[in-house]
Design an enzyme around this catalytic site. Structure first.
Site, PDB file in Angstrom:
ATOM      1  N   SER A 128       0.794  -1.242   0.000  1.00  0.00           N
ATOM      2  CA  SER A 128       0.000   0.000   0.000  1.00  0.00           C
ATOM      3  C   SER A 128       0.814   1.274   0.000  1.00  0.00           C
ATOM      4  CB  SER A 128      -0.956   0.036   1.188  1.00  0.00           C
ATOM      5  OG  SER A 128      -2.093  -0.659   0.871  1.00  0.00           O
ATOM      6  N   ASP A 174      -7.188  -0.294   2.415  1.00  0.00           N
ATOM      7  CA  ASP A 174      -5.827   0.218   2.544  1.00  0.00           C
ATOM      8  C   ASP A 174      -5.810   1.606   3.189  1.00  0.00           C
ATOM      9  OD1 ASP A 174      -5.220  -2.102   1.312  1.00  0.00           O
ATOM     10  OD2 ASP A 174      -4.713  -1.222  -0.627  1.00  0.00           O
ATOM     11  N   TYR A 226      -7.689  -7.389 -11.065  1.00  0.00           N
ATOM     12  CA  TYR A 226      -8.390  -6.884  -9.872  1.00  0.00           C
ATOM     13  C   TYR A 226      -9.799  -6.431 -10.270  1.00  0.00           C
ATOM     14  CZ  TYR A 226      -9.308  -4.239  -5.594  1.00  0.00           C
ATOM     15  OH  TYR A 226      -9.851  -3.779  -4.416  1.00  0.00           O
TER      16      TYR A 226
HETATM   17  C1  GAF Z   1      -5.806  -3.931  -2.814  1.00  0.00           C
HETATM   18  C2  GAF Z   1      -6.958  -2.951  -2.699  1.00  0.00           C
HETATM   19  F1  GAF Z   1      -6.504  -1.667  -2.725  1.00  0.00           F
HETATM   20  C3  GAF Z   1      -7.780  -3.177  -1.440  1.00  0.00           C
HETATM   21  O1  GAF Z   1      -8.909  -2.339  -1.457  1.00  0.00           O
HETATM   22  C4  GAF Z   1      -8.190  -4.635  -1.295  1.00  0.00           C
HETATM   23  O2  GAF Z   1      -9.244  -4.954  -2.153  1.00  0.00           O
HETATM   24  C5  GAF Z   1      -6.988  -5.560  -1.524  1.00  0.00           C
HETATM   25  O3  GAF Z   1      -6.303  -5.266  -2.729  1.00  0.00           O
HETATM   26  C6  GAF Z   1      -7.397  -7.004  -1.559  1.00  0.00           C
HETATM   27  O4  GAF Z   1      -7.854  -7.405  -0.313  1.00  0.00           O
HETATM   28  O5  GAF Z   1      -4.875  -3.700  -1.805  1.00  0.00           O
END
Ligand code: GAF
Length: 385
Positions: A128, A174, A226
Site C-alpha cells: 500500500s 488500505d 483486480y
Molecule cells: C488492494 C486494494 F486496494 C484493497 O482495497 C483490497 O481490495 C486488496 O487489494 C485485496 O484485499 O490492496
C-alpha cells in the site's frame, strides 16, 4: 540510508530553498487476513507497518500545488484546473492531485502547498505505498489548511482520490489501515459500516514474529485482474439478489452456490464468503489471546486465494509452501495479488531459518531472490514533531 523523515526534510530544502512548515507520515500496511472482501462490504484485519511515507510541506499562495519526490527527483506542478479534472495529472503525481481533487469535491478550501515526499514503503509490493502517499498528503493538506476532517472520514476521501482520480477501483481497506491503525493492534474493520475495533496483536508477548517476504514477482496484469474479480463478485451478488457478497452467510453458502451459473463464479463467491468467516474466526482467536492458533486460518486463506480466487503466482505459492515446510505456523499472500508479499507467522526463534528456506526455494526454481523483514503492528498516519 538516512531516516525517511530526514530525507523528506532535506528534499524539501533542496527543492524549495526553505524549511518545511511541518512533516506528516503515513505507514504501509499488511493485511493479516480478509482479502478481496472489502469491496464486497465484508471484513478485513490489516495492521500498519513501521515502513512509512513522509511528506514535508509548506503552504504556498494561490491554488497551486508542487510536489517533489525522492523516487523521481522530478517535481510535479498543477493548479485548480488540472486538479478538478480527474486524469489530467498522471503517474505518481495523480495520487497527490487526486487528494486535492477529492478534498475540493467535498467542498474544502484546499490550501496551495509545496510538498516533498520520501518513502520507505516499497513501490508495487502490495504494501500500500499508494494509500500511504494519499494519507500523508491528506494529513498535510488538512493541517496546513486547518480543515475540519476527522480521521474516521479520511479513508473514504482518500479512496475516492484513488478510485475517481487515479482510476483504480480499489476498496476501503488500505486507506483505512494506513489512517486508523494503532500500534500493537490489528484493525478489525467492517467495510460496510466502517466501524472499527482495535484488536491487540502482541506478537512479542506470544514469542512469535511476523515475517514479510517480498516475492519480487513482477505484477502481472494486476489492474485488469483486480477489476475483473470485482466485477464478477458484483455480478454474483446481483444474481443472488443480495446487496453484496457479505450478505451471504457461510451457513447458506452451498445453497447460494447452487444458484450460480458457472464454476468460476461459484469459486469466486466461495472465496469471499469463507474469507469473511476466516476474518471473524481470526478476530475471535486474537481476542482470546490465542495468536498461535491463527496460523491454520492464514494458510486456509492462502489456499482459497490460490484455488478459488486465482490471484496468486508461482513465486508467491513457492514462498508460502517453503515457509510452511520450514515450520511457519501459517502463511499467506497479503494484498491484491498477482505478486507482492507473503506473511508468515513464525516462532520468533525460527524467523531466520524460515526466511533462509524461502530464499533457497527461490534459488532452486530460478526466481529473483526474495527480500524479507520481520514486522510489528505500527501506528497509522500522524503529524511528526
Ligand atoms: C488492494 C486494494 F486496494 C484493497 O482495497 C483490497 O481490495 C486488496 O487489494 C485485496 O484485499 O490492496
Amino acid at each position: 540510508m538516512t531516516d525517511v523523515a530526514a530525507r523528506a526534510t532535506a528534499g524539501f530544502r533542496s527543492a524549495y530553498g526553505q524549511q518545511p512548515a511541518g512533516r506528516w507520515a503515513a505507514p504501509g500496511r499488511a493485511n493479516l487476513i480478509g482479502e478481496h472482501t472489502d469491496y464486497n462490504d465484508g471484513f478485513v484485519l490489516p495492521f500498519a507497518l513501521s515502513l512509512r511515507t513522509v511528506v514535508a510541506a509548506s503552504p504556498q499562495p494561490g491554488e497551486r500545488w508542487t510536489a517533489w519526490s525522492e523516487t523521481t527527483d522530478q517535481p510535479v506542478e498543477f493548479g485548480a484546473a488540472e486538479a478538478d479534472e480527474p486524469g489530467r495529472v498522471t503517474g505518481w503525481g495523480a495520487y497527490v492531485a487526486g487528494v486535492v481533487w477529492a478534498l475540493r469535491e467535498a467542498g474544502y478550501a484546499v490550501p496551495g502547498a509545496r510538498l516533498a515526499i520520501a518513502s520507505d514503503v516499497p513501490l508495487g509490493s502490495g504494501l500500500s505505498s499508494s494509500a500511504a502517499l494519499e494519507a500523508a498528503v491528506l494529513a498535510a493538506l488538512v493541517d496546513l489548511g486547518g480543515l475540519d476532517l476527522p480521521a474516521e472520514r479520511r479513508p473514504r476521501l482518500a479512496q475516492r482520490a484513488e478510485n475517481a482520480y487515479v482510476g483504480a477501483p480499489t476498496g476501503i481497506m488500505d486507506q483505512s489501515a494506513v489512517i486508523r491503525c494503532r500500534e500493537g493492534h490489528a484493525l478489525f474493520l467492517d467495510c460496510r459500516t466502517e466501524t472499527v475495533e482495535h484488536i491487540p496483536f502482541d506478537l512479542d508477548a506470544a514469542g512469535l514474529a511476523m515475517l514479510v517476504v517480498d516475492s519480487r514477482a513482477p505484477h502481472r496484469h494486476a489492474d485488469g485482474e483486480y477489476a475483473s474479480r470485482r466485477k464478477s463478485c458484483e455480478a454474483a451478488a446481483s444474481a443472488l439478489g443480495v446487496p453484496a457478497l457479505r450478505d451471504v452467510a457461510v451457513a447458506d453458502l452451498d445453497a447460494a452456490l447452487g444458484r450460480l451459473p458457472d464454476d468460476e463464479t461459484r469459486r469466486r463467491v466461495r472465496h469471499v464468503v469463507t474469507e469473511d468467516q476466516r476474518v471473524l474466526d481470526t478476530v475471535a482467536l486474537l481476542r482470546a489471546g490465542r495468536v498461535r492458533e491463527t496460523g491454520p486460518l492464514l494458510t486456509a486463506s492462502h489456499a482459497s486465494m490460490r484455488d478459488d480466487f486465482e490471484i496468486t503466482v508461482p513465486e508467491i505459492d513457492t514462498a508460502v509452501e517453503a515457509a510452511l515446510a520450514a515450520g511457519a505456523l501459517g502463511a499467506r499472500m497479503t494484498g491484491g495479488g498477482f505478486g507482492g508479499c507473503v506473511l508468515a507467522l513464525v516462532e520468533a526463534a525460527s524467523a531466520d531459518a524460515v526466511a533462509d528456506a524461502v530464499t533457497r526455494a527461490y534459488a532452486e526454481r530460478g526466481f529473483t531472490a526474495p527480500r524479507h523483514v520481520t514486522v510489528l503492528p505500527a501506528p497509522g498516519a500522524t503529524r511528526l514533531p
